[in-house]
Design an enzyme around this catalytic site. Structure first.
Site, mmCIF file in Angstrom:
data_model
loop_
_atom_site.group_PDB
_atom_site.id
_atom_site.type_symbol
_atom_site.label_atom_id
_atom_site.label_comp_id
_atom_site.label_asym_id
_atom_site.label_seq_id
_atom_site.Cartn_x
_atom_site.Cartn_y
_atom_site.Cartn_z
ATOM 1 N N ARG A 226 -5.321 -1.114 4.774
ATOM 2 C CA ARG A 226 -4.943 -0.030 5.668
ATOM 3 C C ARG A 226 -6.201 0.660 6.177
ATOM 4 N NH1 ARG A 226 -0.989 -2.340 6.112
ATOM 5 N NH2 ARG A 226 1.158 -1.787 5.571
ATOM 6 N N HIS A 274 -5.837 -6.909 13.336
ATOM 7 C CA HIS A 274 -4.670 -6.769 12.456
ATOM 8 C C HIS A 274 -3.860 -8.071 12.392
ATOM 9 C CE1 HIS A 274 -2.020 -3.459 10.555
ATOM 10 N NE2 HIS A 274 -1.800 -4.634 9.960
#
Length: 311
Positions: A226, A274
């Protein structure tokens, strides 16, 4: 009796999930109705995928039994005060395998020094072999499903793997640590550090100036977890000073990463957009369907979120 399942996300995801989710629900033998526009008073399960609005009012669904997330990360919904029913996060083979492949690939890339050969050596013959895996220490912060799978894969390749988690765990092939002293030990022995913690108030900025200073000089950071786990300014300062050798980053505080962000142009930073692990519709649909089946027969749901811990 018909079980009503609402798909709450974007039209694009609905087009990707409609067929595999229908097939998976059919395989359970349930009589079901699946759609993205069902009467709120009839909805019993919500398949939730962040990407649209995140401030949904779940009170409008009086028969709601559970919210089933298509993502492993549930930080966009867990704080919703209208969500009082059980919340399940996504744990599936496709997502786990994708993360194992990304982490293993980039650990090996940095371990073997592949960038120097890929980018070219300007005709200079430099026959310097890397150490063996047994001499390159890897630490993983976060020993959930993804952290354990990545750690065991790396251990299988011969890397000495240390794992740290907030609560004590025992995982075969991994030296498991917890607590503040354990974090210090995991950092101080990390030639390569992999961040796979969830995004909670307790984990934000876990990698900051103080914790980076505990790492060996020249260490490499991988963050497929994250974005808020890292203090961006502290990371850039450590790269500029030479204390850290490189950072390969897949998640960021703001996504897409703005074009003007210094990560893009920094010579010691690799940005991947991502892609470390993505929920695959076929395998994720099987997990969702199994949880719907369990809910209908009164069995415990899989992968329930502990709201007090935030994951």
């Amino acid at each position: 009796m018909t079980t009503n399942v609402l798909f709450l996300s974007t039209p694009k995801r609905w087009s990707e999930y409609q067929a595999p989710l229908s097939r998976a629900l059919e395989a359970t033998g349930l009589d079901f109705r699946l759609g993205e526009d069902l009467p709120a008073e009839k909805v019993e399960y919500i398949v939730y995928a962040p990407g649209g609005a995140t401030d949904h009012d779940f009170i409008q669904f009086p028969r709601l039994k559970a919210v089933l997330s298509l993502w492993a990360g549930i930080e966009t919904v867990i704080g919703n005060p209208t969500l009082t029913v059980p919340l399940a996060r996504m744990v599936d083979h496709g997502l786990t395998q994708g993360m194992v492949e990304w982490v293993t690939g980039h650990v090996l890339r940095h371990h073997l020094g592949m960038d120097a050969h890929i980018l070219g050596q300007n005709g200079v013959w430099t026959p310097a072999a890397p150490p063996l895996a047994q001499d390159r220490r890897v630490s993983i912060l976060g020993l959930g499903t993804l952290g354990c799978a990545c750690g065991q894969a790396l251990a299988g390749l011969g890397f000495p793997v240390t794992g740290w988690s907030r609560s004590a765990k025992s995982v075969e092939g991994i030296t498991c640590l917890s607590g503040d002293e354990g974090l210090t030990q995991a950092l101080s022995t990390a030639d390569i550090l992999v961040l796979l913690l969830p995004d909670t108030p307790a984990t934000q900025n876990v990698l900051n100036a103080a914790t980076i200073a505990q790492m060996p000089r020249g260490a490499v950071v991988l963050n497929p977890g994250r974005g808020p786990l890292i203090d961006d300014d502290a990371l850039l300062a450590a790269l500029d000073s030479g204390h850290l050798g490189h950072a390969t980053l897949d998640t960021f505080r703001t996504e897409p990463l703005p074009p003007e962000h210094p990560f893009w142009a920094h010579p010691k930073v690799t940005v991947t957009p991502h892609i470390a692990s993505e929920t695959r519709p076929a395998t994720a649909s099987e997990v969702i369907a199994e949880n719907v089946r369990r809910g209908e027969v009164g069995a415990p749901l899989l992968h329930l979120v502990n709201r007090s811990l935030g994951y």
